[in-house]
Design a protein around this motif. Structure first.
Motif, PDB file in Angstrom:
ATOM      1  N   ARG A   1       0.750  -1.116  -0.103  1.00 47.78           N
ATOM      2  CA  ARG A   1      -0.140  -0.131   0.002  1.00 47.78           C
ATOM      3  C   ARG A   1       0.868   1.413   0.054  1.00 47.78           C
ATOM      4  NH1 ARG A   1      -5.177  -0.787   2.263  1.00 47.78           N
ATOM      5  NH2 ARG A   1      -5.697   1.148   1.515  1.00 47.78           N
ATOM      6  N   ARG A   2       0.482   2.283  -0.615  1.00 48.89           N
ATOM      7  CA  ARG A   2       0.978   3.403  -0.644  1.00 48.89           C
ATOM      8  C   ARG A   2       0.674   4.637   0.862  1.00 48.89           C
ATOM      9  NH1 ARG A   2      -1.069   6.060  -5.790  1.00 48.89           N
ATOM     10  NH2 ARG A   2      -2.755   5.328  -4.938  1.00 48.89           N
ATOM     11  N   THR A   3       1.738   5.423   1.116  1.00 47.55           N
ATOM     12  CA  THR A   3       1.387   6.134   2.366  1.00 47.55           C
ATOM     13  C   THR A   3       0.249   6.871   2.270  1.00 47.55           C
ATOM     14  OG1 THR A   3       3.785   6.094   2.612  1.00 47.55           O
ATOM     15  CG2 THR A   3       2.428   7.766   3.712  1.00 47.55           C
ATOM     16  N   ARG A   4      -0.296   7.270   0.997  1.00 43.39           N
ATOM     17  CA  ARG A   4      -1.161   8.459   0.692  1.00 43.39           C
ATOM     18  C   ARG A   4      -2.437   7.630   0.619  1.00 43.39           C
ATOM     19  NH1 ARG A   4      -2.338   8.935  -4.809  1.00 43.39           N
ATOM     20  NH2 ARG A   4      -2.061  11.087  -4.947  1.00 43.39           N
ATOM     21  N   ASP A   5      -2.593   6.280   0.401  1.00 47.07           N
ATOM     22  CA  ASP A   5      -3.670   5.623   0.355  1.00 47.07           C
ATOM     23  C   ASP A   5      -4.570   5.876   1.634  1.00 47.07           C
ATOM     24  OD1 ASP A   5      -3.056   4.362  -2.092  1.00 47.07           O
ATOM     25  OD2 ASP A   5      -2.394   2.570  -1.242  1.00 47.07           O
ATOM     26  N   PHE A   6      -4.154   6.192   2.874  1.00 51.45           N
ATOM     27  CA  PHE A   6      -4.560   6.311   3.954  1.00 51.45           C
ATOM     28  C   PHE A   6      -5.002   8.117   4.360  1.00 51.45           C
ATOM     29  CE2 PHE A   6      -2.114   2.683   4.099  1.00 51.45           C
ATOM     30  CZ  PHE A   6      -3.165   1.719   4.337  1.00 51.45           C
ATOM     31  N   LEU A   7      -4.713   8.778   3.428  1.00 49.88           N
ATOM     32  CA  LEU A   7      -5.168  10.111   3.792  1.00 49.88           C
ATOM     33  C   LEU A   7      -6.437  10.508   3.250  1.00 49.88           C
ATOM     34  CD1 LEU A   7      -1.660  11.742   2.675  1.00 49.88           C
ATOM     35  CD2 LEU A   7      -2.409  11.284   4.884  1.00 49.88           C
ATOM     36  N   HIS A   8      -7.030  11.555   3.673  1.00 51.58           N
ATOM     37  CA  HIS A   8      -8.060  12.135   3.448  1.00 51.58           C
ATOM     38  C   HIS A   8      -7.997  12.722   1.923  1.00 51.58           C
ATOM     39  CE1 HIS A   8     -11.567  14.794   3.146  1.00 51.58           C
ATOM     40  NE2 HIS A   8     -12.081  14.282   4.046  1.00 51.58           N
ATOM     41  N   PRO A   9      -8.971  12.354   1.107  1.00 51.15           N
ATOM     42  CA  PRO A   9      -8.755  12.977  -0.165  1.00 51.15           C
ATOM     43  C   PRO A   9      -8.539  14.481  -0.336  1.00 51.15           C
ATOM     44  CG  PRO A   9     -10.759  11.479  -0.416  1.00 51.15           C
ATOM     45  CD  PRO A   9     -10.215  11.624   1.326  1.00 51.15           C
ATOM     46  N   ASP A  10      -8.849  15.235   0.399  1.00 56.55           N
ATOM     47  CA  ASP A  10      -8.595  16.552   0.399  1.00 56.55           C
ATOM     48  C   ASP A  10      -7.203  16.839   0.841  1.00 56.55           C
ATOM     49  OD1 ASP A  10     -11.209  17.009  -0.461  1.00 56.55           O
ATOM     50  OD2 ASP A  10     -12.020  17.831   1.476  1.00 56.55           O
ATOM     51  N   ASP A  11      -6.407  15.996   1.390  1.00 58.15           N
ATOM     52  CA  ASP A  11      -5.277  16.301   1.782  1.00 58.15           C
ATOM     53  C   ASP A  11      -3.926  15.709   0.924  1.00 58.15           C
ATOM     54  OD1 ASP A  11      -5.964  17.329   3.881  1.00 58.15           O
ATOM     55  OD2 ASP A  11      -5.696  16.053   5.496  1.00 58.15           O
ATOM     56  N   VAL A  12      -4.565  14.802   0.061  1.00 54.69           N
ATOM     57  CA  VAL A  12      -3.594  14.135  -0.944  1.00 54.69           C
ATOM     58  C   VAL A  12      -2.722  14.851  -1.781  1.00 54.69           C
ATOM     59  CG1 VAL A  12      -3.276  12.527  -2.888  1.00 54.69           C
ATOM     60  CG2 VAL A  12      -4.850  12.006  -0.940  1.00 54.69           C
ATOM     61  N   GLY A  13      -3.293  15.930  -2.346  1.00 53.76           N
ATOM     62  CA  GLY A  13      -2.496  16.927  -3.181  1.00 53.76           C
ATOM     63  C   GLY A  13      -1.503  17.744  -2.285  1.00 53.76           C
ATOM     64  N   ARG A  14      -1.587  18.048  -1.097  1.00 54.70           N
ATOM     65  CA  ARG A  14      -0.889  18.937  -0.390  1.00 54.70           C
ATOM     66  C   ARG A  14       0.402  17.769   0.137  1.00 54.70           C
ATOM     67  NH1 ARG A  14      -0.967  19.688   5.162  1.00 54.70           N
ATOM     68  NH2 ARG A  14      -2.920  18.769   5.252  1.00 54.70           N
ATOM     69  N   PHE A  15      -0.082  16.224   0.423  1.00 52.13           N
ATOM     70  CA  PHE A  15       1.056  15.490   0.637  1.00 52.13           C
ATOM     71  C   PHE A  15       1.776  15.329  -0.623  1.00 52.13           C
ATOM     72  CE2 PHE A  15       2.210  11.071   0.373  1.00 52.13           C
ATOM     73  CZ  PHE A  15       2.880  10.897   1.621  1.00 52.13           C
ATOM     74  N   ASP A  16       1.381  15.074  -1.798  1.00 54.39           N
ATOM     75  CA  ASP A  16       1.924  14.911  -2.861  1.00 54.39           C
ATOM     76  C   ASP A  16       2.852  16.066  -3.226  1.00 54.39           C
ATOM     77  OD1 ASP A  16       0.809  12.376  -3.284  1.00 54.39           O
ATOM     78  OD2 ASP A  16      -0.296  13.243  -4.839  1.00 54.39           O
ATOM     79  N   ALA A  17       2.568  17.117  -2.860  1.00 62.52           N
ATOM     80  CA  ALA A  17       3.562  18.483  -3.141  1.00 62.52           C
ATOM     81  C   ALA A  17       4.741  18.394  -2.187  1.00 62.52           C
ATOM     82  CB  ALA A  17       2.665  19.672  -2.963  1.00 62.52           C
ATOM     83  N   ARG A  18       4.176  18.013  -1.140  1.00 63.37           N
ATOM     84  CA  ARG A  18       5.435  17.949   0.164  1.00 63.37           C
ATOM     85  C   ARG A  18       6.454  16.928  -0.326  1.00 63.37           C
ATOM     86  NH1 ARG A  18       5.999  16.204   6.047  1.00 63.37           N
ATOM     87  NH2 ARG A  18       7.767  17.788   6.519  1.00 63.37           N
ATOM     88  N   GLU A  19       5.877  15.562  -0.681  1.00 68.24           N
ATOM     89  CA  GLU A  19       6.864  14.532  -1.098  1.00 68.24           C
ATOM     90  C   GLU A  19       7.766  14.965  -2.506  1.00 68.24           C
ATOM     91  OE1 GLU A  19       7.400  11.441   0.222  1.00 68.24           O
ATOM     92  OE2 GLU A  19       6.653  12.916   1.931  1.00 68.24           O
ATOM     93  N   ALA A  20       7.153  15.585  -3.412  1.00 73.03           N
ATOM     94  CA  ALA A  20       7.884  16.204  -4.529  1.00 73.03           C
ATOM     95  C   ALA A  20       8.970  17.049  -4.183  1.00 73.03           C
ATOM     96  CB  ALA A  20       6.853  16.862  -5.646  1.00 73.03           C
ATOM     97  N   GLN A  21       8.537  18.172  -3.233  1.00 73.12           N
ATOM     98  CA  GLN A  21       9.569  19.046  -2.577  1.00 73.12           C
ATOM     99  C   GLN A  21      10.772  18.153  -1.910  1.00 73.12           C
ATOM    100  OE1 GLN A  21       7.818  21.436   0.555  1.00 73.12           O
ATOM    101  NE2 GLN A  21       9.517  23.294  -0.081  1.00 73.12           N
ATOM    102  N   ARG A  22      10.479  16.973  -1.264  1.00 69.37           N
ATOM    103  CA  ARG A  22      11.472  16.547  -0.379  1.00 69.37           C
ATOM    104  C   ARG A  22      12.419  15.869  -1.540  1.00 69.37           C
ATOM    105  NH1 ARG A  22      10.329  12.287   1.981  1.00 69.37           N
ATOM    106  NH2 ARG A  22      12.000  12.236   3.166  1.00 69.37           N
ATOM    107  N   ALA A  23      11.817  14.882  -2.538  1.00 71.04           N
ATOM    108  CA  ALA A  23      12.494  14.532  -3.550  1.00 71.04           C
ATOM    109  C   ALA A  23      13.384  15.382  -4.401  1.00 71.04           C
ATOM    110  CB  ALA A  23      11.606  13.858  -4.527  1.00 71.04           C
ATOM    111  N   ARG A  24      13.250  16.795  -4.239  1.00 71.27           N
ATOM    112  CA  ARG A  24      14.083  17.745  -4.832  1.00 71.27           C
ATOM    113  C   ARG A  24      15.209  18.149  -3.954  1.00 71.27           C
ATOM    114  NH1 ARG A  24       9.235  19.767  -6.714  1.00 71.27           N
ATOM    115  NH2 ARG A  24       9.497  21.579  -5.032  1.00 71.27           N
ATOM    116  N   GLY A  25      15.019  17.574  -2.509  1.00 65.88           N
ATOM    117  CA  GLY A  25      16.042  18.004  -1.708  1.00 65.88           C
ATOM    118  C   GLY A  25      15.623  19.059  -0.996  1.00 65.88           C
TER     119      GLY A  25
END
Length: 84
Positions: A29-53
């Motif tokens: 399962r993915r971490t984001r699978d357990f998030l409220h749908p309204d929070d997934v975009g914010r989570f994805d944006a933070r993960e992308a930011q982290r991936a860029r260092g």
């Protein structure tokens, strides 16, 4: 604990929080699978930011959706782990 967004390990407290009986219920399962749908975009944006260092480890609030559908507010902090 996750790698590439896929869960690898969850302790007993995390299993109770999510509302699943054992770690096998989380396999693949993915971490984001357990998030409220309204929070997934914010989570994805933070993960992308982290991936860029550019991310840091400060705690961020999200809504978690338990296996029974209940919604909980949680805080999560990300820490990069490397193995040599």
């Amino acid at each position: 604990v996750h790698r590439g967004g896929r869960l690898l390990y969850a302790n007993a407290a995390a299993l109770r929080l999510i509302g699943v009986p054992d770690a096998a219920a989380l396999a693949g399962r993915r971490t984001r699978d357990f998030l409220h749908p309204d929070d997934v975009g914010r989570f994805d944006a933070r993960e992308a930011q982290r991936a860029r260092g550019a991310g840091d480890a400060h705690a961020v609030g999200y809504r978690l959706v338990r296996a029974d559908g209940a919604v909980l507010e949680v805080e999560a902090a990300s820490v990069e782990m490397t193995y040599e």
